[in-house]
Each structure stands twice: as C-alpha cells, then as structure tokens.
Design a protein around this motif. Structure first.
Motif, PDB file in Angstrom:
ATOM      1  N   ALA A   1      55.310  25.907  59.687  1.00  0.00           N
ATOM      2  CA  ALA A   1      56.122  26.879  58.995  1.00  0.00           C
ATOM      3  C   ALA A   1      57.374  27.121  59.932  1.00  0.00           C
ATOM      4  CB  ALA A   1      55.167  28.130  58.872  1.00  0.00           C
ATOM      5  N   ASN A   2      56.999  27.309  61.413  1.00  0.00           N
ATOM      6  CA  ASN A   2      58.151  27.483  62.133  1.00  0.00           C
ATOM      7  C   ASN A   2      59.300  26.180  61.992  1.00  0.00           C
ATOM      8  OD1 ASN A   2      58.008  30.158  63.044  1.00  0.00           O
ATOM      9  ND2 ASN A   2      56.429  29.095  64.626  1.00  0.00           N
ATOM     10  N   GLN A   3      58.862  25.052  61.863  1.00  0.00           N
ATOM     11  CA  GLN A   3      59.660  24.023  61.969  1.00  0.00           C
ATOM     12  C   GLN A   3      60.638  23.887  60.388  1.00  0.00           C
ATOM     13  OE1 GLN A   3      56.945  20.792  62.711  1.00  0.00           O
ATOM     14  NE2 GLN A   3      57.357  20.625  64.937  1.00  0.00           N
ATOM     15  N   LYS A   4      59.742  24.374  59.424  1.00  0.00           N
ATOM     16  CA  LYS A   4      60.582  24.362  58.144  1.00  0.00           C
ATOM     17  C   LYS A   4      61.658  25.812  58.219  1.00  0.00           C
ATOM     18  CE  LYS A   4      56.686  22.757  55.313  1.00  0.00           C
ATOM     19  NZ  LYS A   4      55.801  23.059  54.443  1.00  0.00           N
ATOM     20  N   ASP A   5      61.288  26.618  58.907  1.00  0.00           N
ATOM     21  CA  ASP A   5      62.349  27.800  59.132  1.00  0.00           C
ATOM     22  C   ASP A   5      63.294  27.384  59.835  1.00  0.00           C
ATOM     23  OD1 ASP A   5      62.830  30.537  59.000  1.00  0.00           O
ATOM     24  OD2 ASP A   5      62.485  30.694  61.002  1.00  0.00           O
ATOM     25  N   HIS A   6      63.400  26.487  61.094  1.00  0.00           N
ATOM     26  CA  HIS A   6      64.285  26.234  61.970  1.00  0.00           C
ATOM     27  C   HIS A   6      65.257  25.071  61.245  1.00  0.00           C
ATOM     28  CE1 HIS A   6      61.674  27.061  65.444  1.00  0.00           C
ATOM     29  NE2 HIS A   6      62.077  28.211  64.997  1.00  0.00           N
ATOM     30  N   ASN A   7      64.598  24.269  60.240  1.00  0.00           N
ATOM     31  CA  ASN A   7      65.337  23.331  59.459  1.00  0.00           C
ATOM     32  C   ASN A   7      66.147  23.946  58.447  1.00  0.00           C
ATOM     33  OD1 ASN A   7      63.879  21.073  60.699  1.00  0.00           O
ATOM     34  ND2 ASN A   7      62.670  20.821  59.133  1.00  0.00           N
ATOM     35  N   ILE A   8      65.575  25.032  57.884  1.00  0.00           N
ATOM     36  CA  ILE A   8      66.519  25.994  57.058  1.00  0.00           C
ATOM     37  C   ILE A   8      67.588  26.683  57.970  1.00  0.00           C
ATOM     38  CG2 ILE A   8      66.493  28.167  55.701  1.00  0.00           C
ATOM     39  CD1 ILE A   8      63.669  27.285  54.934  1.00  0.00           C
ATOM     40  N   TRP A   9      67.342  27.124  58.867  1.00  0.00           N
ATOM     41  CA  TRP A   9      68.267  27.833  59.965  1.00  0.00           C
ATOM     42  C   TRP A   9      69.396  26.919  60.356  1.00  0.00           C
ATOM     43  CZ3 TRP A   9      70.165  27.085  64.827  1.00  0.00           C
ATOM     44  CH2 TRP A   9      70.899  28.020  65.537  1.00  0.00           C
ATOM     45  N   MET A  10      69.073  25.554  60.628  1.00  0.00           N
ATOM     46  CA  MET A  10      70.088  24.654  61.113  1.00  0.00           C
ATOM     47  C   MET A  10      70.900  24.331  59.742  1.00  0.00           C
ATOM     48  SD  MET A  10      70.379  23.727  64.243  1.00  0.00           S
ATOM     49  CE  MET A  10      71.356  22.245  64.061  1.00  0.00           C
ATOM     50  N   GLU A  11      70.500  24.165  58.697  1.00  0.00           N
ATOM     51  CA  GLU A  11      71.145  23.697  57.418  1.00  0.00           C
ATOM     52  C   GLU A  11      72.020  24.944  56.879  1.00  0.00           C
ATOM     53  OE1 GLU A  11      70.343  21.442  53.089  1.00  0.00           O
ATOM     54  OE2 GLU A  11      68.545  21.258  54.671  1.00  0.00           O
ATOM     55  N   TYR A  12      71.519  26.038  56.872  1.00  0.00           N
ATOM     56  CA  TYR A  12      72.079  27.170  55.913  1.00  0.00           C
ATOM     57  C   TYR A  12      72.600  28.016  56.737  1.00  0.00           C
ATOM     58  CZ  TYR A  12      69.813  24.683  52.074  1.00  0.00           C
ATOM     59  OH  TYR A  12      69.408  23.734  51.124  1.00  0.00           O
ATOM     60  N   VAL A  13      72.045  28.558  58.028  1.00  0.00           N
ATOM     61  CA  VAL A  13      72.670  29.757  58.754  1.00  0.00           C
ATOM     62  C   VAL A  13      73.419  29.200  59.945  1.00  0.00           C
ATOM     63  CG1 VAL A  13      71.721  31.579  60.224  1.00  0.00           C
ATOM     64  CG2 VAL A  13      70.320  30.752  58.131  1.00  0.00           C
ATOM     65  N   PHE A  14      72.970  28.154  60.671  1.00  0.00           N
ATOM     66  CA  PHE A  14      73.831  28.101  62.033  1.00  0.00           C
ATOM     67  C   PHE A  14      75.251  27.671  61.529  1.00  0.00           C
ATOM     68  CE2 PHE A  14      74.922  25.055  65.580  1.00  0.00           C
ATOM     69  CZ  PHE A  14      75.140  26.073  66.277  1.00  0.00           C
TER      70      PHE A  14
ATOM     71  N   GLY B   1      54.493  41.587  58.537  1.00  0.00           N
ATOM     72  CA  GLY B   1      55.077  41.357  57.023  1.00  0.00           C
ATOM     73  C   GLY B   1      55.770  42.483  56.610  1.00  0.00           C
ATOM     74  N   TYR B   2      56.110  43.551  57.326  1.00  0.00           N
ATOM     75  CA  TYR B   2      57.056  44.759  56.866  1.00  0.00           C
ATOM     76  C   TYR B   2      58.222  44.384  56.531  1.00  0.00           C
ATOM     77  CZ  TYR B   2      52.891  47.304  58.623  1.00  0.00           C
ATOM     78  OH  TYR B   2      51.704  48.054  58.869  1.00  0.00           O
ATOM     79  N   TRP B   3      58.845  43.338  57.217  1.00  0.00           N
ATOM     80  CA  TRP B   3      60.194  43.081  56.721  1.00  0.00           C
ATOM     81  C   TRP B   3      60.514  41.830  57.326  1.00  0.00           C
ATOM     82  CZ3 TRP B   3      59.415  47.307  60.050  1.00  0.00           C
ATOM     83  CH2 TRP B   3      59.723  47.189  61.467  1.00  0.00           C
ATOM     84  N   ASP B   4      61.579  41.239  56.802  1.00  0.00           N
ATOM     85  CA  ASP B   4      62.030  39.800  57.315  1.00  0.00           C
ATOM     86  C   ASP B   4      63.418  39.558  57.447  1.00  0.00           C
ATOM     87  OD1 ASP B   4      61.602  37.025  58.092  1.00  0.00           O
ATOM     88  OD2 ASP B   4      61.963  36.356  55.980  1.00  0.00           O
ATOM     89  N   TYR B   5      63.937  38.658  58.153  1.00  0.00           N
ATOM     90  CA  TYR B   5      65.422  38.456  58.466  1.00  0.00           C
ATOM     91  C   TYR B   5      65.923  37.086  58.090  1.00  0.00           C
ATOM     92  CZ  TYR B   5      64.945  42.449  61.580  1.00  0.00           C
ATOM     93  OH  TYR B   5      64.746  43.827  62.003  1.00  0.00           O
ATOM     94  N   ARG B   6      66.973  37.272  57.451  1.00  0.00           N
ATOM     95  CA  ARG B   6      67.456  36.006  56.672  1.00  0.00           C
ATOM     96  C   ARG B   6      68.287  35.035  57.508  1.00  0.00           C
ATOM     97  NH1 ARG B   6      63.387  35.459  53.051  1.00  0.00           N
ATOM     98  NH2 ARG B   6      63.088  37.527  51.985  1.00  0.00           N
ATOM     99  N   TYR B   7      69.160  35.782  58.277  1.00  0.00           N
ATOM    100  CA  TYR B   7      70.379  35.237  59.167  1.00  0.00           C
ATOM    101  C   TYR B   7      70.072  35.709  60.584  1.00  0.00           C
ATOM    102  CZ  TYR B   7      72.440  33.971  54.575  1.00  0.00           C
ATOM    103  OH  TYR B   7      72.523  33.571  53.395  1.00  0.00           O
ATOM    104  N   GLU B   8      69.605  34.844  61.341  1.00  0.00           N
ATOM    105  CA  GLU B   8      69.198  35.110  62.835  1.00  0.00           C
ATOM    106  C   GLU B   8      70.229  34.073  63.522  1.00  0.00           C
ATOM    107  OE1 GLU B   8      65.258  33.431  62.023  1.00  0.00           O
ATOM    108  OE2 GLU B   8      64.512  35.323  62.482  1.00  0.00           O
ATOM    109  N   LEU B   9      70.476  34.931  64.622  1.00  0.00           N
ATOM    110  CA  LEU B   9      71.376  34.458  65.651  1.00  0.00           C
ATOM    111  C   LEU B   9      70.626  33.281  66.201  1.00  0.00           C
ATOM    112  CD1 LEU B   9      74.321  34.350  66.853  1.00  0.00           C
ATOM    113  CD2 LEU B   9      73.309  35.928  68.734  1.00  0.00           C
TER     114      LEU B   9
END
Length: 187
Positions: free
Chosen positions: A21-34, A87-95
């Motif tokens: 799950a973390n690897q998928k999250d990091h891939n999303i971060w690299m593709e859409y956020v960074f 699971g109370y909250w989540d962040y979509r755009y992390e530095l």
C-alpha cells in the motif's frame, strides 16, 4: 522464537500489505503530487513562516521560544500521525510521502503561530491566546486545508480539535514562560 509462529506469520502478512500500500501511495505521490502546484504550496508553507519568524523574533528569547515550538511540533506530529493511522483523517498532498502527518501544518504553521502568539502582546492572558490559537487552527485552518483538498476528514469533526489545540498551546506557553530554568554554569 519468543513470539508464537502464528502471530509472527499474521504480522508478516499485514506488514507485506502495508508495504504494498505504501509503494502504491508513493507511486501516486511521484506521479501526481511531486512538483505540482500543491507540492510547491506545501513547500512554501513549510519555509516562509520560519523565515519570517526568524527575521522578526525576539532574539534574546530564541532558545526558550524554540523549546515551545519543538514541543508543539512533537505533540502535533504525534497526534497527527496517530489520527491518520486510526483513520480519522487523511492527507492528499504531502510534501514528503513517508510521514503520515501534514508537514507544513505540524512543522511550520502550528509552531510559528504558537511562537507569534507567545511573543505578541505578552500581557494578554494565555487563556485568551489559547482560545484564539485553538479557534484559528481548528475552525479556520483545518476547514481551509480541507476546502483546498489537502486534508480529508473521515471520522473527525473540527470541533474535536478545539480542546486539543487549546491544551497544546497552554502547555507550550507554560513551558516557554517557566522560570524554573537553571542557568548552566561554565567551568
């Protein structure tokens, strides 16, 4: 092995799922956020408040004030990470995608707001400042970042943050204004 094999296997299975799950999250971060505008906004919010505070701080109180800021950072990151994990909250755009907390909020905006309130109008009651800090962070800051899409409340109401931010400010304030600091003697 001290841990029963069944427990170790279940833990290993969950760990593998978390890594995936973390690897998928990091891939999303690299593709859409960074390097997106949201990433740059987070970057600026992480740096500019500290630069401004450093320029306008009460220089003779820097160390004492930073103690309060580090307390605020530590507690904020701990509670933020805890809330994210539950699971109370989540962040979509992390530095930085490796931290479960919102870097600009926990490491810059909250502590610098704390520092400014401690320094400005030192004769105002710390209770009034704590109320203002809690209101500003909980009922203005959190909804603003949710509106921007940086933060998503899942099982959390912004009102729950009010007493938490109030207490964080007061503990930090009394830590900074304490007269129990002992002077270090040099030999």
């Amino acid at each position: 092995m001290i841990i029963p094999e069944e427990v170790a296997k279940k833990t290993d299975d969950v760990y593998k799922i978390l890594v995936e799950a973390n690897q998928k999250d990091h891939n999303i971060w690299m593709e859409y956020v960074f390097l997106s505008w949201q990433w740059w906004f987070c970057f600026i919010l992480s740096i500019i408040p500290w630069v401004l505070w450093w320029k306008y701080r009460k220089k003779e109180s820097t160390n004492r004030l930073l103690l309060g800021a580090f307390f605020t950072i530590f507690i904020s990151m701990f509670l933020d990470s805890f809330g994210t994990e539950l699971g109370y909250w989540d962040y979509r755009y992390e530095l930085i995608p490796f931290l479960p907390a919102f870097f600009p909020w926990d490491l810059s905006l909250l502590p610098v707001a704390f520092l400014l309130l401690v320094q400005i109008k030192p004769n105002i009651s710390p209770i009034l400042k704590a109320i203002f800090y809690a209101f500003l962070s909980s009922l203005i800051g959190e909804p603003f970042f949710e509106w921007l899409g940086f933060y998503k409340s899942i099982n959390w109401n912004h009102l729950y943050s009010l007493p938490i931010q109030f207490i964080i400010f007061l503990f930090g304030y009394f830590l900074v204004t304490s007269t129990s600091f002992e002077e270090v003697k040099r030999r």
